[in-house]
Design an enzyme around this catalytic site. Structure first.
Site, PDB file in Angstrom:
ATOM      1  CB  SER A 461      -0.887   0.023   1.244  1.00 53.20           C
ATOM      2  OG  SER A 461      -0.099   0.204   2.409  1.00 53.20           O
ATOM      3  CG  ASP A 462       1.415   5.931  -1.229  1.00 52.69           C
ATOM      4  OD1 ASP A 462       2.291   6.060  -0.339  1.00 52.69           O
ATOM      5  OD2 ASP A 462       1.281   6.752  -2.159  1.00 52.69           O
ATOM      6  CD1 TRP A 463       4.826   5.469   4.862  1.00 55.40           C
ATOM      7  CD2 TRP A 463       4.697   4.308   2.932  1.00 55.40           C
ATOM      8  NE1 TRP A 463       5.932   4.640   4.767  1.00 55.40           N
ATOM      9  CE2 TRP A 463       5.886   3.930   3.613  1.00 55.40           C
ATOM     10  CE3 TRP A 463       4.408   3.695   1.743  1.00 55.40           C
ATOM     11  CZ2 TRP A 463       6.773   2.980   3.095  1.00 55.40           C
ATOM     12  CZ3 TRP A 463       5.292   2.751   1.213  1.00 55.40           C
ATOM     13  CH2 TRP A 463       6.451   2.415   1.897  1.00 55.40           C
ATOM     14  CB  SER A 464      -1.898   5.873   5.807  1.00 53.09           C
ATOM     15  OG  SER A 464      -1.081   5.706   6.926  1.00 53.09           O
ATOM     16  CB  ALA A 465      -2.958   4.053   0.285  1.00 52.39           C
TER      17      ALA A 465
END
Ligand code: BGC
Length: 966
Positions: A461-465
């Site tokens: 995931s992108d950061w916190s996506a």
């Protein structure tokens, strides 16, 4: 009671009290309940029953479902569509009345976008047919079966587990019709993964036989040479890696496996992302950025992606990748978080500079070389951001609504090339795609990336996506950085994933697949070697002596930085002012020529525009080890030439600039335009640029200087296109150099070009328009703080030059444009078919030749027969001018399919020629290069008709034309 059963019981309970309902694992912990009208008392008792389970807490959010939809006790309905028909109620009665279920009523009455999910206890397996649109039956005896609906470009996915539970979800998006994307608005809410018990089987990737000199077995360490006809066959290398990974996975417990897939949380390790050690396996260090190792020292700050793309030079792009890869590995990084391959759909897009421009072929070629380069040095590359992350405004709260053909032909294209290059990882993006978050999007992750492209690596995931525990079943393999919000100390995975696996909501086999993919990528890059360097820096505390060993990884990489800075510079105008030849005196004007007053790294993550601009801002940056300003480099040259130098760096004091420039043989005005990532705002620009004008009063500064000096040379360092109309036709502006953002050697690179040590050969990787409104799309604004906005991709295939060509809009400088200090002549175009000795894929090739679509099977989009050179175009290029120089011949295809844009870049080369010298240039095309995406058949298809091509110096400067022998 198992968690899933508790949630189902809760669903039934709440539905009885009257509200449309969906239960999904979402929000602050593992579960959230979405209900529109359930009394608070019921909710709170329901909550306590949920929190008594393995889940630490639950949150309640209002439902966006229309209350008019009929709902039975175990159904959830949500309808989301921009435009007036969005509230059309959808009848579910026929769906819910029986299983097998018919979805025909759903599709036929669908507004632009509709989602339906239901679950029902049944001992039958589910089957659905779409009678009104197509007669394709869905027999849902296994998970994730999909068909697409011809007319509306809808897709249905169905999944079912063994009795007694059946779950079907359907989504339809009339994406091909203009009404779907017209206007802007807000979405009613994201479509979430339905809570169910899932079955899983991994995607079997069809194996092809190696073909000597065509499809060559390689490892990441030994890729084919640049521009060879050889297609890398990573099959054996992946198979070896999978074997080791599977063996290791066998010995792990569920919590250990969960550790492999869940990051340790924000700032809990030395890298920007960290996977903990598990047993003897050392874990992973993930670190930005696409232009060098971020957050450390003694590293190189390479030119940005946009500058690399502007070289149109595959060798330089490969070398840049290899040098960056060596630096990542040298610092102990397992995964480099790049390249970035979003498409520059809107000219103002804040992160466009991290990527490779606004054409899918160019971006794909650059992605391919960058991945091969990075991985040849032993670091895992991460292709990001998958997908449709094209603006910074509301990047976590926008649904990019994209039709299936555009998705494949434009946005997936560079990722496809990254997969062909054996990319180890893909990062899913923050945004939603057609109403589903990109990191829990079965369509984009499972069907397209892992299915069609046959991607063998893993998705982070992108950061916190990440938005749910169930994202695992939709294709996510790794949670980054591991916590729900940065530093929240909660996680969608971790113990919640363990619970979901323990209660069989998420199958063991899926967890095994996630772990295997992650470990296989590690083995694939040979990172199990005992001499793989340990992490030697601390991204979050560069000053801590205990965790920063300050390992110098720079080597002589500055040489390629300097070269790419020069080769990525496009000469846009030249009335004979350049190259400079021992000028008697020169004035250097504009703060972009100067050293940054706060030092090269004075702004955290380069979040400021002060002095020479050599990268944008945000996570796509690296610390400069040093930064050569143009004024310093010009003065070095002045020492040799005996040139008098004056300067003026106060951009807003134009009178002072005039005084400084008056009477000088040349005045060089340096200007820039900056942008970056959303979490930093610079001069009111929150990531995306607010406009396309040059920064720091540059238009006025240039005109003021031109008023007093009739040899005013403009140098622009920019993150993307700018409007130059204020001065471009001013006759006293005698030359313009478009230098992009060039990294630590920026000053030296521009001096090389200004003085003709490097004859410019850079080309624009996007169109420079005369007006912002000439571009096909603008960033989408609006929406309240909690709204998810619609970003309709109504321009479809017509991004950048494709739109200008189709609409007959004259740009200021077209895509692919760039002048030289010499001239080139083109002649003698020939086209031919490339003879094939091997006959492995004869049937597929014959079917393609007849216009049949490629089969809809795993790996079909990256199959060797589709990508091998099949047609050859040769021509002569001659240097007809006075000095040596490089030319970038470009090949454009004019597809017989009238719905395609008029011209499509399908090839380019770089040739270096002495005066009078000529060379035969050869460009090959594959069947894929000629194909269009067939939405009905879900495959690549050759349109019928004649394939015209043009070869020339830009997308509008065609010198030769011909027809392919197809
Ligand atoms: C960015 C990614 C980056 C990640 C880690 C995110 O905000 O979108 O591109 O790799 O942070 O820094």
């Amino acid at each position: 009671m198992q968690l899933s059963h508790r949630l189902r019981a809760l669903a039934a309970l709440l539905a009885v009290v009257g509200g449309p309902l969906s239960v999904h694992a979402a929000q602050e912990s593992a579960a959230s309940i979405s209900a529109s009208s359930a009394p608070a008392s019921i909710l709170s008792s329901a909550l306590s029953s949920v929190s008594a389970s393995a889940v630490s807490s639950a949150s309640v959010v209002p439902s966006s479902a229309p209350t008019s939809a009929p709902v039975s006790s175990s159904a959830a309905v949500s309808s989301s569509a921009p435009g007036p028909s969005s509230s059309a109620p959808v009848s579910l009665s026929s769906v819910l009345s029986s299983a097998p279920a018919s979805l025909s009523s759903v599709i036929s009455s669908a507004p632009a976008s509709v989602s339906v999910s239901f679950s029902a206890a049944s001992s039958a397996s589910a089957s659905a047919s779409i009678s009104s649109v197509a007669s394709t039956p869905i027999s849902a005896s296994s998970a994730f079966i999909s068909v697409s609906i011809p007319a509306s470009n809808a897709s249905i996915s169905a999944s079912t587990t063994a009795p007694p539970s059946v779950s079907v979800s359907a989504s339809a998006a009339a994406a091909g019709s203009p009404s779907f994307n017209s206007g802007t608005g807000t979405e009613t809410g994201p479509i979430t993964v339905p809570l169910s018990e899932y079955t899983f089987s991994s995607f079997p990737v069809a194996s092809s036989t190696p073909i000597p000199k065509v499809f060559v077995p390689v490892t990441p360490a030994n890729p084919p040479p640049v521009s060879s006809d050889e297609i890398p066959d990573f099959a054996q290398a992946w198979a070896d890696a999978y074997e080791k990974a599977e063996a290791f996975t066998l010995g792990l417990t569920v919590p250990e496996k969960v550790n492999v897939v869940t990051g340790v949380g924000w700032e809990n390790g030395r890298c920007v992302g960290n996977i903990p050690a598990v047993g003897e396996w050392p874990g992973l260090c993930l670190e930005d950025s696409p232009l060098g190792v971020r957050d450390t020292d003694f590293n190189t700050a390479f030119p940005a992606g946009i500058t690399a793309a502007s070289t149109f030079n595959r060798s330089l792009i490969r070398t840049r990748g290899a040098f960056m890869g060596a630096e990542f590995k040298g610092k102990g990084v397992n995964l480099a978080l790049g390249p970035m391959m979003n498409m520059g759909r809107v000219a103002q897009g804040g992160r466009n500079w991290e990527g490779f421009g606004a054409d899918p072929f160019l971006s794909g070629a650059a992605a391919y070389e960058t991945v091969l380069g990075l991985q040849s040095s032993g670091v895992q590359a991460t292709a990001k951001h998958f997908i449709n992350n094209e603006q910074e405004y509301k990047r976590t709260q926008e649904s990019s609504n994209v039709d299936d053909r555009t998705e494949h032909e434009i946005y997936v294209a560079p990722f496809l090339q990254a997969v062909r290059a054996g990319v180890a990882a893909v990062m899913c993006s923050y945004n939603l795609v057609n109403d589903t978050y990109a990191c829990e999007n079965n369509r984009t992750l499972n069907q397209i990336l892992k299915g069609e492209l046959g991607f063998r690596g893993f998705v982070m995931s992108d950061w916190s996506a990440q938005h749910s525990t169930l994202s695992a079943v939709a294709g996510l393999d790794m949670s980054m950085p591991g916590d729900i919000d940065l530093g929240s100390h909660t996680s969608w995975w971790g113990p919640n994933l363990t619970a979901f696996v323990d209660n069989s909501t998420i199958p063991d086999s899926r967890l095994d697949d996630m772990v295997t993919r992650i470990l296989a990528s590690w083995y694939f890059l040979g990172q199990d070697a005992p001499d793989f360097p340990p992490v030697s820096f601390n991204a979050f505390n560069n000053n801590d002596p205990a965790t920063n060993q300050h390992v110098d990884v720079q080597g002589d990489h500055w040489t390629v930085v300097r070269e790419i800075g020069a080769a990525g510079t496009a000469l846009l105008k030249n009335n004979g002012a350049l190259p400079l030849n021992k000028p008697k005196n020169i004035a250097i004007i504009g703060s972009d020529a100067a050293d940054a007053s706060m030092g090269p790294n004075g702004f955290s993550d380069r979040g400021g525009d002060d002095g020479i601009l050599a990268m944008g801002w945000g996570s796509g940056t690296a610390n400069y080890p040093y930064l050569i300003a143009p004024v310093d480099a010009i003065q070095d040259r002045a020492v040799q030439d005996g040139t008098d130098v004056n300067w003026w760096f106060l951009d807003f004091n134009t009178a002072g600039a005039q005084t400084a420039a008056f009477g000088f043989e040349a005045a060089i005005v340096f200007a820039n335009a900056d942008s970056g990532e959303q979490y930093i705002t610079v001069d009111g620009n929150a990531g995306d640029r607010n406009n396309l004008t040059l920064w720091h009063n540059a238009d006025n500064l240039i005109n003021a200087v031109a008023e007093v000096n009739n040899n005013t040379i403009v140098v622009v360092h920019s993150v993307g296109p700018c409007i130059l109309e204020a001065w471009i036709e001013n006759p006293n502006v005698t030359a313009v150099l478009w230098a992009n953002i060039a990294g630590q050697e920026a000053g030296n690179s521009i001096v090389d070009v200004l003085y003709g040590d490097f004859n410019p050969s850079g080309r624009l990787p996007y169109t420079i328009a005369k007006s912002p409104s000439d571009y096909p799309a603008q960033p989408t604004g609006g929406g309240g703080p909690n709204d998810i906005i619609s970003v309709p991709y109504t321009e479809g295939l017509f991004i950048d030059y494709r739109h200008f060509d189709a609409q007959n809009i004259t740009p200021r400088f077209e895509f692919g444009f760039g002048l030289s200090y010499t001239t080139f002549a083109y002649s003698n175009l020939r086209t031919s078919t490339i003879a094939q000795q091997d006959h492995d894929s004869t049937q597929l090739e014959q079917a393609w030749a007849k216009g049949e679509a490629t089969p809809n099977v795993e790996g079909a989009s990256t199959a060797v027969w589709l990508h091998r050179p099949a047609f050859e175009v040769t021509f002569e290029v001659k240097n007809t001018g006075p000095v040596a120089g490089g030319e970038i011949p470009q090949l454009y295809l004019h597809s017989p399919d009238s719905s395609e844009p008029p011209s499509l870049l399908r090839g380019f080369a770089d040739v270096l020629l002495s005066p009078g010298e000529s060379q035969t240039v050869r460009i090959t095309l594959s069947r894929y290069d000629l194909s269009v995406w067939d939405v009905d058949a879900q495959g690549w298809r050759k349109p019928s008709g004649a394939f015209q091509i043009s070869v020339g110096a830009s997308s509008r400067d065609f010198r030769l034309s011909g027809t392919l022998p197809v």
